[in-house]
Scaffold this active site. Structure first.
Site, PDB file in Angstrom:
ATOM      1  N   GLU B 286       0.770  -1.820   0.189  1.00 51.86           N
ATOM      2  CA  GLU B 286       0.234   0.078  -0.239  1.00 51.86           C
ATOM      3  C   GLU B 286       0.452   1.290  -0.303  1.00 51.86           C
ATOM      4  OE1 GLU B 286      -3.231  -0.577   2.192  1.00 51.86           O
ATOM      5  OE2 GLU B 286      -3.034   1.418   2.962  1.00 51.86           O
ATOM      6  N   GLU B 289       2.429   1.650  -3.535  1.00 50.27           N
ATOM      7  CA  GLU B 289       0.981   2.291  -4.236  1.00 50.27           C
ATOM      8  C   GLU B 289       0.389   3.989  -3.993  1.00 50.27           C
ATOM      9  OE1 GLU B 289      -2.898  -0.057  -3.714  1.00 50.27           O
ATOM     10  OE2 GLU B 289      -4.059   0.816  -5.060  1.00 50.27           O
ATOM     11  N   CYS B 312      -8.041  -1.737   4.566  1.00 50.00           N
ATOM     12  CA  CYS B 312      -7.561  -2.561   5.156  1.00 50.00           C
ATOM     13  C   CYS B 312      -8.876  -3.095   5.944  1.00 50.00           C
ATOM     14  CB  CYS B 312      -6.980  -2.225   6.034  1.00 50.00           C
ATOM     15  SG  CYS B 312      -5.422  -1.649   5.647  1.00 50.00           S
ATOM     16  N   SER B 332      -7.201   2.105  -2.025  1.00 55.13           N
ATOM     17  CA  SER B 332      -5.849   1.209  -2.544  1.00 55.13           C
ATOM     18  C   SER B 332      -6.472  -0.338  -2.684  1.00 55.13           C
ATOM     19  CB  SER B 332      -4.843   1.006  -1.283  1.00 55.13           C
ATOM     20  OG  SER B 332      -3.844  -0.095  -0.819  1.00 55.13           O
ATOM     21  N   LYS B 371     -14.835  -9.525   8.715  1.00 56.94           N
ATOM     22  CA  LYS B 371     -13.525 -11.080   7.985  1.00 56.94           C
ATOM     23  C   LYS B 371     -14.439 -12.157   8.144  1.00 56.94           C
ATOM     24  CE  LYS B 371      -9.771  -7.819   9.003  1.00 56.94           C
ATOM     25  NZ  LYS B 371      -9.467  -7.481   7.178  1.00 56.94           N
ATOM     26  N   GLU B 374     -15.320 -11.103   4.337  1.00 54.90           N
ATOM     27  CA  GLU B 374     -14.522 -11.349   3.458  1.00 54.90           C
ATOM     28  C   GLU B 374     -13.514 -12.890   2.570  1.00 54.90           C
ATOM     29  OE1 GLU B 374     -10.332  -7.434   3.603  1.00 54.90           O
ATOM     30  OE2 GLU B 374     -10.648  -9.514   4.811  1.00 54.90           O
ATOM     31  N   GLU B 379     -13.127 -14.052  -4.643  1.00 57.70           N
ATOM     32  CA  GLU B 379     -12.106 -13.169  -5.188  1.00 57.70           C
ATOM     33  C   GLU B 379     -10.786 -14.029  -4.313  1.00 57.70           C
ATOM     34  OE1 GLU B 379     -14.357 -11.447  -4.348  1.00 57.70           O
ATOM     35  OE2 GLU B 379     -13.818  -9.537  -3.887  1.00 57.70           O
ATOM     36  N   CYS B 516      -9.934  -1.574  15.095  1.00 56.06           N
ATOM     37  CA  CYS B 516     -10.084  -2.573  15.549  1.00 56.06           C
ATOM     38  C   CYS B 516     -10.459  -3.300  17.023  1.00 56.06           C
ATOM     39  CB  CYS B 516      -8.567  -3.359  14.738  1.00 56.06           C
ATOM     40  SG  CYS B 516      -8.408  -3.261  12.627  1.00 56.06           S
TER      41      CYS B 516
END
Lengths: 162, 591, 488
Positions: B286, B289, B312, B332, B371, B374, B379, B516
Site C-alpha cells: 500500500e 502504491e 484493510c 488502494s 472478516k 471477507e 475473489e 479494530c
C-alpha cells in the site's frame, strides 16, 4: 450482498420519480410521497418503496419502517371494491363485530385480505365520523348505515354483476 | 455553567444544568439500572430513546415516574430511586419485557454476557406471572456469513438501529411495524445479506441480548484441528491481543500476546502466526502504491486518483462498494492483512512446508465480524478453496480456550512461529484508528526521502476524534492525511472527495469506533468507552516495546520479497496481494 | 330549565354558512378577529386575551392555550410554526371533522392569529387522510383566503405574513400526541419523544412550534371578537367556555353537542340526548375515548369539566361520549379499548408495547371465564405501572378504561371470574344455549341445522343441547319457530 435485484417498469419508475420530484425529493416529504404513490398504484409493494428510497436518497429500511407504521399504507393490493367496517366505539356498541364476522364468513377472507377474484378486500377502520348511522360499512366510497349481519348479503349482492 | 442543586435518595448534590438524573446519581455512587440507554463517552455515541423504562425514578411532585436516563436535573428536585413504587414499577416493566423474550438462556449465544439476563438477576425476577398465556412476538431467524439475527430476542432498545444509522450511516436497519409487532431489521424483513449491511458488527457489539450475535465458526475450527490429514495454521490480528484477556477477567488493556500464542499452540494449531506479519506486507504494497500515485501527482499527472484510501477494513470495503461504487478506483488495491496472509500462507508457506493447498487450513482470529464475510469472497478463493478458511472473533477464541480447559491466566508467554509470525511495531498499531496510516507514513517517509526517522511516533495522527487531519512534511513536500473511524465519518470525507473539495493525499478509514480495538468481534464493552481507551493504550505499548517499528525493516518481509515476490507491486504481488472492487449498488432494474 | 341549553362557539358557523364560500364566513364577522389583532393589538395583547379567556386545549390534556402560546412566543428563532392537530383519532369522535367541514375559515383565521402572536409565518394542518371532504374544503378555504389577501404576504396591509399548508396523517392514533405528530410531519415514524423539550421550544424541524387541535383554534376568533371576559363567564371556575361532544351509543339522539363547561352528564345524556334507546337502563358513559374511563350512575350529576372528569377516573379527551346500556358488558368494553390501544401503540416503550398486550390478554381470559382472583389483582397492578411508566400520553392513559371499570363495575368482573357469567350477556364464551322443554315440539329442525351435532332428541319430544359440543353459532335459535331456544 444485494442478491436481489428489483425490477420496475419504466413507466412506473418515471411516475414515482415525478411524484418525488413534485415534493423536491425531500426526505421530510416521505409521507406525502407515499400518499401520492399509493393513490396512483393502489398499494406500496417493495419495489415501489425501493424506488422511493432511491429518489429521496434515504435507506429503504427507513421507508419500510414508515410504511409499516401507518395503517393507511398497505403493501397488498386492495380489491376492486374495498370493504371497510367501522370498528369505532359507537359502531362497536351497536354490534359492528357481528357485521365484520358476517363479512368474513361470506367472503371467506380475513381482515387485510383480498378475495381470490380480486373483487373484495376487507379492512377495519376507526370511526368515519358517522356514529349516528352506527354500525357503518363503506364499500369504496359508498356508505351503508345501520348494517346488521343479515344485511351483509344484500350489500354484497349489489356488486354481483359489477 | 449554570448549576442546579437537588436531592437523590436523601443525598444533596450540585450538578451542571443539563445533567440527567442518571448521571447525577452515578456521581453519588447510585447505580440506577439502565437497559436501552447506552453512552460511549468521548466517542459521541449515545443511545437515549427512553424506551425500556427500566431506569424510572420517583420525582416528588411529578404525576408519573421519570426515566432517569433522559430527564434533566432541576433546581430543588427531590428524587427517590428505590421507593416501593419505583421498585414495583421496575420489576413489573422487567416482567413485561421478559414475558416477550424467549427463555432459552441455557443455549443462547449471549448467556453469561447478556445485559438482559444481568438485569433479571439484579431485579430479582424469579417468575413471569401469566407467562403460560402470554403471546410472544415471533420473527424468522436470519443467518448471514457474519452475523445471526434472532429477532424474537429483540427488546427494542434501538441501539443497533442507532449504530447502523447515526454512527455508520449504513441504514440497513430500521424499526418496522408498530406496537407489539415492532422490531428492528432490514426493509421488508429481508435477510440481512440482501440489504446494504457491511457486516461491521457494531449492531452485535451493542446488542444487550441474544438478538444479534456473530455467526459461530468454532465447530468448523475444532473439526479442522481434529483432522489428521490437515495442517492447521492460525493468524491473529493485532487488536485481539489487547482485548482477549478481558474474557478471562484480566483488566482491560492487559496485553496477552504471549499467553494467546501459548493457548493457540495448546489448542493444537500446527503453526501460530501473526496477522501483523501481513500488516507489514500491506504497508510495503500500500505504501508503494501511495508513493507511486503521489509521485505521479507531484509530477503533474492529472489522471492519477488521489487521495488514496486504505483498504484493510472489510466493512469499509463493503460500504464503498454499496454506496460509492463510482469511486471504487480510489481505494488502494492492496488486500487486507488477513487476505494477504492467507494468500502467502497457501502459496509461499505451503510450498515451504510441502503441504498441498487443500490440506492447509488457514484460520484467522479477528476482532471483526466482516472478516468472516471477507474470507468467503469469491475473489479470495482458488478453485473454490479460500485463502482463509475460517475467521473467528476474539470472543469465539475465548470460548475455544475455555472449552479446552486451559487456565489462560497461568499460561506462559510464548513467541509466534517463524516465518509468518515476525512483525514490527508498525503492524501492531493497525489495531487502532490512525495506526495504518501512521505505519504507512513511517515507511513511505523513509523510502521517499531516503532519510531515517528520528522519531517514529506521529502523535498528530493519534486520538479518538471522529475525523482527524494532519500534515506531514515529506522533506519539504507537505502530505495531507485524513483519518476517520466510523462509516458515517468516512461518508463525510467521501462526499468531500466526490465534490472535489478534498485536500487529502491519503485517508485511513476504519469502520469501528476506535478502530479494530472496538471491532464487532471483540469482548463486549457494555458501553464502557474506557475499555476502548485501555485497549488503545495497550496497542501503543506493544509498538513501543518492539525493537523493529517500521514495516520495511521486518527481515522476514525482506526475505519474502527476495525469495518469492520480487518487489512490491510486482506482477506476482499484484496477483496475490491486490484485489479489485465491485459495484454493489443499483438494485433497481427496468423490466 | 335553560341551563343545559347548547351554546355554539366552536360550532358557531357550522351548518349556517356555506363552508366553500369565504364571503359567507366574512358576512358572519369572519376574519374580523384577525384584523383586530393585526391592526389594534400587539402580539402580547393577543396572548393576554387568550390567557385571560381561560381557554384550555380541547385535544385532551386541557393545557391552557394562552400559556402555550406565550411559551412559544418567548422562544426566539428565525422560523416558528403554528400546527393544527386535525388527526382526530378517537374511535367515536368526529367533532373536528365537523368543524373543518362546516367552518374551515375559523381554523385558518385562528392559526393566523396564533402565528401573529407567537411570531410564526407558517402554519401546518395535520389532517387525517380519511377525511376527504374536510381536506377538500380546507384546500378551497386556503385558496380563497390567499386570493383575498387574508393569507400570504402583508395581511391587512401590515408586515405580517402567514400561510398554511396541509400535511396528511396516515392512520396512527399515537400521532395525536404532539411530539409524534411533529415526527410524522417530518416524514418519520410517528413515535413520541420525551418532553422536555416541548414543541414550544423544539418542535417541527427543531423550531418552536405551537400545536393546538381544531376545536381549540375554532374557539379563538370569537374570543378575540367578543373578548376574554365574555368567554370566561361561560363554564366553570377552571374550565371556561364550551365543549363539543360527539354523543353516540345507546342514546336516542346521537350527534354533536356543544354545551357550556359545567353541564352535567345527566343533562347531556337525558335531556339533550333524550335518554336511553328502547327504554333500557342507563349503565355507563365513556368519555375521553381510549384514554378515558367509564362513568356510572353516581357520576351523572358531576358537572363536566377537565378536572372533574379526571377526578372521577376519566378524562375530557377530545370529546367522544359513548353511552352504554344494560346490554353492554363492561369487561368487554375495557377489552375493546385495550384492543384499540394494542393496535395503536407505537411500540417504542416497553410498558405500552408489551404491558397493554398483557392487559388485553388478561381481559380476554376474563371474558372467557378463565380469569382468577389473582388476575384481577394483576390487572390493577399492571394498569398502575403502565400509567406510571409509559413514555407518552397514549400509554399513560391507556389503562384508564380498565381501572375505571374495575372501580365502578367490580361486581361485573367478579361475576365473570367467580360465577363464569356475563351479566350483560355479551360474552359469547360464557353463554349457553338451552332448549325450553315446554316450548319444544320436537320438530328436529334445530338438530338438523346444528353444524356440530350438539342437539339430540327423538321426534316429537323435547330436544337437548350438549353445551360441551355446542359452538354457540346460533343457527338453532334462528331456525326454531317456537321460541324454544334461549341463551343464558
Amino acid at each position: 450482498m444485494s442478491r436481489i435485484k428489483v425490477k420496475v417498469k419504466e413507466k412506473d419508475l418515471n411516475t414515482i420519480k415525478e411524484i418525488c420530484k413534485s415534493f423536491n425529493n425531500e426526505q421530510g416529504e416521505l409521507i406525502n410521497v407515499l400518499h401520492k404513490t399509493q393513490e396512483h398504484f393502489g398499494y406500496l409493494p417493495a419495489e415501489i418503496q425501493e424506488v422511493v428510497a432511491q429518489e429521496l436518497e434515504m435507506s429503504v429500511a427507513k421507508v419500510y419502517g414508515v410504511v409499516t407504521f401507518y395503517s393507511f399504507f398497505t403493501m397488498k393490493p386492495k380489491g376492486k371494491f374495498p370493504i371497510s367496517i367501522c370498528t369505532g366505539t359507537a359502531c362497536y356498541v351497536r354490534g359492528a363485530e357481528n357485521v365484520l364476522a358476517e363479512f368474513k364468513r361470506q367472503l371467506n377472507i380475513e381482515v387485510g385480505e383480498t378475495t381470490e377474484d380480486g373483487k373484495f378486500s376487507l379492512s377495519c377502520l376507526r370511526c368515519v365520523g358517522a356514529c349516528g348511522l352506527a354500525p357503518v360499512v363503506l364499500v369504496g366510497e359508498k356508505t351503508y348505515g345501520r348494517v346488521s349481519p343479515e344485511g351483509v348479503k344484500d350489500i354484497l349482492a349489489e356488486y354481483n354483476d359489477k | 455553567m449554570e448549576k442546579v442543586k437537588l436531592t437523590i435518595d436523601n443525598k444533596l448534590i450540585e450538578v451542571e444544568k443539563g445533567t440527567t438524573i442518571y448521571k447525577a446519581a452515578k456521581q453519588l455512587g447510585i447505580d440506577i439500572p439502565v437497559l436501552c440507554y447506552m453512552n460511549l463517552e468521548d466517542l459521541g455515541i449515545e443511545n437515549k430513546p427512553g424506551g425500556c423504562r427500566i431506569c424510572v425514578v420517583e420525582v416528588e411532585g411529578r404525576r408519573n415516574l421519570a426515566p432517569s436516563c433522559s430527564t434533566d436535573c432541576a433546581e430543588g428536585m427531590v428524587v427517590n430511586t428505590h421507593s416501593i413504587r419505583v421498585i414495583n414499577a421496575r420489576r413489573t416493566v422487567m416482567e413485561f419485557i421478559l414475558s416477550d423474550h424467549p427463555k432459552d438462556c441455557l443455549t443462547c449465544a449471549k448467556s453469561g454476557n447478556c445485559e438482559l439476563q444481568d438485569m433479571a438477576v439484579k431485579l430479582g425476577i424469579r417468575e413471569i406471572p401469566g407467562q403460560e398465556y402470554a403471546a410472544m412476538s415471533t420473527y424468522k431467524m436470519d443467518f448471514s456469513p457474519s452475523l445471526i439475527r434472532e429477532l424474537d430476542k429483540c427488546i427494542m432498545c434501538r441501539r443497533c438501529e442507532m449504530m447502523c444509522n447515526d454512527f455508520q450511516t449504513v441504514g440497513a436497519l430500521s424499526a418496522f411495524k408498530r406496537g407489539f409487532e415492532a422490531a428492528v431489521g432490514p426493509a421488508f424483513e429481508m435477510d440481512i445479506e440482501d440489504s446494504t449491511c457491511t457486516y461491521c458488527g457494531q449492531c452485535v457489539a451493542v446488542c444487550p441480548t441474544g438478538a444479534l450475535t456473530e455467526k459461530d465458526h468454532t465447530r468448523e475450527v475444532i473439526n479442522a484441528l481434529s483432522d489428521p490429514t490437515k495442517t492447521v495454521i492460525v493468524q491473529t490480528a493485532p487488536a485481539v491481543r489487547a482485548a482477549l484477556g478481558e474474557e478471562f477477567g484480566l483488566k482491560p488493556g492487559t496485553l496477552v500476546t504471549g499467553k494467546m500464542v501459548a493457548a493457540l499452540r495448546r489448542l493444537g494449531f500446527n503453526y501460530v502466526f501473526d496477522t501483523d506479519f501481513a500488516a507489514d506486507l500491506t504497508i510495503m504494497e500500500e505504501g508503494t502504491e501511495l508513493l507511486g500515485r503521489l509521485t505521479k501527482h507531484l509530477n503533474g499527472d492529472k489522471e492519477v486518483k488521489l487521495p488514496i484510501l486504505t483498504s484493510c477494513c472489510p466493512a469499509w470495503v463493503n460500504f464503498f462498494e454499496h454506496n460509492f461504487p463510482d469511486m471504487k478506483e480510489i481505494p488502494s488495491t492492496a488486500r487486507s492483512p488477513q487476505q494477504m496472509f492467507g494468500a502467502i500462507a497457501k502459496t509461499y508457506f505451503a510450498d515451504k512446508i510441502k503441504v498441498k493447498r487443500e490440506d492447509l487450513v488457514v484460520i484467522s482470529i479477528m476482532p471483526c465480524l466482516a472478516k468472516k464475510y471477507e474470507a468467503q469472497r469469491d475473489e479470495f478463493k482458488v478453485d473454490g478453496n479460500p485463502d482463509v478458511d475460517f475467521s473467528l472473533s476474539t470472543r469465539e477464541l475465548a470460548h475455544l480456550i475455555k472449552q479446552a480447559n486451559l487456565d489462560f491466566k497461568s499460561l506462559p508467554d510464548e513467541d509466534f512461529d517463524k516465518p509468518l509470525g515476525e512483525s514490527t511495531g508498525a503492524a501492531v498499531i493497525f489495531g487502532v484508528t490512525g495506526g495504518v496510516i501512521e505505519a504507512a507514513v513511517r515507511t513511505a517517509y523513509e523510502l521517499q526521502t531516503g532519510k531515517k526517522l528520528e522519531r517514529v511516533e506521529f502523535e498528530q495522527l493519534r486520538g479518538m476524534e471522529s475525523i482527524r487531519k494532519a500534515t506531514i512534511d515529506f522533506n519539504g513536500t507537505p502530505i495531507n492525511i485524513g483519518i476517520a473511524h466510523g462509516l458515517g465519518n468516512a461518508r463525510k470525507l467521501l462526499e468531500d472527495i466526490k465534490a472535489g473539495k478534498s485536500e487529502f493525499h491519503a485517508i485511513e478509514i476504519m469502520a469501528c469506533p476506535g478502530g479494530c480495538i472496538g471491532g464487532g468481534g471483540q469482548p463486549l464493552h457494555h458501553s464502557d468507552s474506557s475499555i476502548l481507551k485501555a485497549r488503545t493504550k495497550a496497542i501503543f505499548a506493544e509498538d513501543e516495546a518492539k525493537v523493529l517499528r517500521k514495516s520495511h525493516e521486518n527481515p522476514y518481509i525482506i526475505k519474502l520479497y527476495e525469495e518469492f515476490l520480487g518487489k512490491p507491486m510486482s506482477e506476482k504481488a499484484h496477483h496475490l496481494l491486490h484485489t479489485h472492487y465491485f459495484d454493489k449498488s443499483g438494485k433497481i432494474e427496468i423490466s | 330549565m335553560t341551563k343545559y341549553k347548547q351554546i355554539r362557539i366552536a360550532l358557531n358557523n357550522c351548518g349556517v354558512i356555506d363552508p366553500e364560500n369565504i364571503e359567507d364566513y366574512i358576512a358572519r364577522d369572519g376574519y374580523m378577529a384577525l384584523g383586530k389583532c393585526i391592526t389594534e393589538m400587539t402580539p402580547q395583547d393577543v396572548i393576554k386575551e387568550i390567557k385571560d379567556s381561560g381557554l384550555r386545549g380541547r385535544g385532551g390534556g386541557g393545557f391552557p392555550a394562552g400559556l402555550k402560546w406565550e411559551i412559544a412566543s418567548k422562544n426566539h428563532a428565525d422560523q416558528k410554526y403554528v400546527v393544527c392537530n386535525a388527526d382526530e383519532g378517537d374511535p367515536g369522535a368526529f367533532m373536528d371533522r365537523s368543524v373543518l367541514e362546516g367552518d374551515p375559515h375559523a381554523v385558518l383565521e385562528a392559526m393566523a392569529i396564533c402565528g401573529y402572536s407567537i411570531g410564526a409565518t407558517k402554519g401546518l394542518i395535520y389532517i387525517r387522510a380519511e377525511y376527504p371532504l374536510a381536506i377538500k374544503r380546507l384546500k378551497i378555504a386556503i385558496d380563497q383566503a390567499r386570493e383575498v389577501g387574508l393569507l400570504g404576504k402583508n395581511i391587512f396591509g401590515s408586515k405580517f405574513d402567514f400561510d398554511i399548508e396541509l400535511r396528511y396523517g396516515a392512520g396512527a392514533f399515537v400521532c395525536g400526541e404532539e411530539t409524534s405528530l411533529i415526527h410524522s410531519m417530518e416524514g418519520l415514524r410517528g413515535e413520541p419523544t420525551i418532553k422536555p423539550p416541548f414543541p414550544a421550544e423544539k418542535g417541527y424541524l427543531g423550531k418552536p412550534t405551537n400545536v393546538n387541535n381544531v376545536e381549540t383554534y375554532a374557539s379563538v376568533p370569537i374570543i378575540i371578537r367578543k373578548g376574554a371576559s365574555w368567554f370566561n363567564k361561560i363554564g366553570t371556575e377552571k374550565s371556561k367556555g364550551t365543549k363539543v361532544f360527539a354523543l353516540a351509543g345507546k342514546v336516542n339522539n346521537v350527534g354533536l353537542v356543544e354545551v357550556p363547561m359545567g353541564t352535567t352528564l345527566r343533562e347531556v345524556i337525558f335531556e339533550i340526548g333524550g335518554g336511553i334507546q328502547n327504554g333500557k337502563k342507563f349503565k355507563a358513559v365513556q368519555t375521553g375515548g381510549p384514554s378515558g374511563g367509564c362513568l356510572t350512575e353516581k357520576h351523572l350529576d358531576t358537572p363536566i369539566d377537565f378536572d372533574n372528569l379526571v377526578a372521577a377516573g376519566s378524562m375530557m379527551g377530545s370529546g367522544g361520549m359513548i353511552v352504554m346500556d344494560e346490554d353492554n358488558c363492561m369487561v368487554s368494553v375495557a377489552k375493546f379499548y385495550l384492543d384499540f390501544t394494542v393496535e395503536e401503540s407505537c411500540g417504542k416503550c416497553s410498558p405500552c408495547r408489551i404491558g397493554n398486550k398483557r392487559l388485553f390478554e388478561l381481559l380476554e381470559r376474563i371474558t372467557k371465564g378463565q380469569g382468577t382472583m389473582d388476575d384481577l389483582q394483576r390487572l390493577r397492578n399492571m394498569s398502575n405501572v403502565i400509567k406510571d411508566t409509559s413514555l407518552c400520553g397514549l400509554g399513560q392513559t391507556s389503562p384508564n378504561p380498565v381501572l375505571s371499570t374495575l372501580d365502578n363495575f367490580y361486581d361485573e368482573y367478579l361475576a365473570h371470574v367467580k360465577d363464569h357469567k356475563c351479566p350483560a350477556g355479551e360474552c359469547k364464551d360464557l353463554m349457553k344455549y338451552f332448549i325450553i322443554a315446554e316450548n319444544c315440539v320436537g320438530c328436529t329442525a334445530c338438530a338438523r341445522v346444528c353444524p356440530v351435532g350438539a342437539i339430540t332428541g327423538e321426534k316429537k319430544e323435547a330436544h337437548l343441547i350438549n353445551s360441551e359440543t355446542c359452538i354457540k353459532c346460533g343457527a338453532c335459535m334462528e331456525r326454531c319457530k317456537f321460541d324454544a331456544i334461549i341463551i343464558k
